[in-house]
Design an enzyme around this catalytic site. Structure first.
Site, PDB file in Angstrom:
ATOM      1  CG  ASP A  53       1.646   0.875   4.481  1.00 55.24           C
ATOM      2  OD1 ASP A  53       0.610   1.485   4.819  1.00 55.24           O
ATOM      3  OD2 ASP A  53       2.716   1.445   4.235  1.00 55.24           O
ATOM      4  CB  SER A  74      10.936   3.802   3.879  1.00 51.60           C
ATOM      5  OG  SER A  74       9.641   3.381   3.544  1.00 51.60           O
ATOM      6  CG  ASP A 130      11.781  -4.251  -0.958  1.00 52.00           C
ATOM      7  OD1 ASP A 130      12.912  -4.723  -1.202  1.00 52.00           O
ATOM      8  OD2 ASP A 130      11.454  -3.759   0.135  1.00 52.00           O
ATOM      9  NE  ARG A 147       0.262   1.158   1.379  1.00 50.52           N
ATOM     10  CZ  ARG A 147       1.022   2.196   1.047  1.00 50.52           C
ATOM     11  NH1 ARG A 147       0.473   3.287   0.523  1.00 50.52           N
ATOM     12  NH2 ARG A 147       2.330   2.179   1.223  1.00 50.52           N
TER      13      ARG A 147
END
Ligand code: ARG
Length: 400
Positions: free
Chosen positions: A123, A174, A14, A94
């Site tokens: 996220d 994932s 991605d 994050r």
């Protein structure tokens, strides 16, 4: 529209497609930023891939120490477990990555930052709220949230523009990993009744493969921060991988839960965090001898709130800052050692000691050294129960 964007780059499909897509669709230059937070992998290759995908610049930052000291350590001191279980693997990294995005945006004259999150997860919340807290003037872009490409279409896009991708075996998971552990989502685990397949785990062995011989580890803390194992001083970013290995070998440290995402979805999550969970357990145990009773209880009341704030993307927020100040003050005497015992499928404290321990042998003992004032107890207990006694006499009725 932005002219130059710093994109949080993982090297995966991605974000590789995003490098090109942002240029094609939005006409902005892309600076790729990859942060090493202990996820492993070859960062030279990640850098090369970003440039090959069309980034004007690719920055790799080794953020392991900073991540451990400034994000993981405060969470351990706060005993932070979201919904009582999850040690915030992704939630902790994050805000750190957002801080690096903002820093790089300043350095490279960018007017926007970007991430590769979808619209369904936490996220995106963490990246965007953290970025706005640190740099309200920067735009935040979320290409993956708007492009509407399926996985197949993304692969096709990569082929069309000669974007190098490591098209992995058809494992539909994932995965997000860092020093705290691994989060594994998707595939058959989207059915909350289905057991996670054994091959999703990398840090933990099955219990049946654990060493039969138990083992003990002594974890040292200073002001609530883990500083050593078995007397060997190590910084936290070195302790975590070391503990993952030792504790994970005993088949302990897995979590299987359904959690409440900030965006309103319940999601089935599989985690493995042997080292971090062992440290959290040891830390809480050390607090049992070093925190005064009321302080310990008030802290326990605030801990779920702390974990929630971190989970919900509010790392940089006034309440989180105020709670950090409380936690900092609470940890003044949380220095000492905890002995953890490892048995197949188990990890538990079986000893603790601290220079400023509140455990007073002479008060606690039933032996001859007893210094507790027994006579004081009679009056104390009588007054403690006085209102109940009065209630029993006047209202409850003697027979009741
Ligand atoms: N559900 C966890 C969280 O919100 C894990 C997220 C994992 N992220 C990912 N991109 N796979 O913290």
């Amino acid at each position: 529209m932005a002219k130059r964007v710093v994109l949080a780059y993982s090297g995966g499909l991605d974000t590789s497609v995003a490098v090109r897509w942002i240029q094609e669709e939005w006409g902005a230059e892309v600076v790729a930023l990859a942060a090493d937070v202990g996820q492993g992998g070859d960062f030279d290759a990640v850098r090369e891939r970003a440039l090959a995908a069309g980034a004007v610049e690719a920055v790799v930052v080794d953020a392991r120490r900073e991540y451990a000291d400034e994000f993981v350590a405060p969470a351990i001191r706060a005993n932070a477990l979201y919904e009582g279980k999850y040690p915030l693997v992704s939630a902790l990294s994050r805000p750190l990555i957002a801080r690096h995005l903002v820093r790089a945006a300043r350095e490279h004259g960018a007017d926007a930052v970007a991430h590769g999150c979808t619209g369904k997860g936490n996220d995106q919340v963490r990246f965007e709220v953290a970025s706005r807290a640190l740099a309200p003037d920067l735009e935040v872009l979320a290409p993956v949230r708007v492009w509407g490409l399926t996985r197949e279409q993304a692969i096709e896009y990569a082929h069309r523009f000669d974007i190098p991708i490591t098209v992995t075996r058809a494992k539909p998971y994932s995965i997000d990993a860092n020093l705290v552990g691994r989060a594994i989502e998707c595939g058959e685990m989207e059915d909350p009744w289905a057991a996670p397949p054994e091959d999703v785990y990398e840090l933990t062995r099955p219990v049946a493969a654990a060493p039969a011989e138990p083992r003990e580890l002594v974890v040292g803390f200073e002001r609530g921060v883990p500083v050593s194992v078995d007397g060997e001083r190590r910084s936290l970013h070195e302790l975590l991988p070391r503990l993952d290995e030792v504790v994970g070998a005993y088949g302990w440290g897995r979590l299987d839960m359904v959690e409440n995402r900030r965006v309103g979805i319940k999601s089935r999550e599989t985690y493995e965090c042997p080292g971090a969970l062992a440290l959290l357990r040891a830390h809480a145990d050390l607090e049992s001898i070093t925190l005064e009773r009321d302080l310990m209880r008030e802290k326990a009341r605030l801990e779920p709130r702390y974990a929630e704030l971190v989970y919900d993307g509010l790392w940089f927020s006034p309440l989180k800052e105020a709670l950090d100040a409380f936690v900092e003050s609470s940890q003044e005497h949380v220095s000492g050692e905890v002995r953890l015992r490892l048995e197949p499928g188990r990890c538990f404290p079986n000893g603790r000691r601290a220079p400023a321990s509140l455990y007073d042998y002479e008060l606690a003992t039933y032996e001859a050294d007893d210094a507790f004032r027994h006579d004081d107890a009679a009056g104390f207990v009588r007054l403690w129960g006085l209102s109940v006694e009065t209630w029993a006499r006047r209202q409850r009725g003697v027979d009741g």
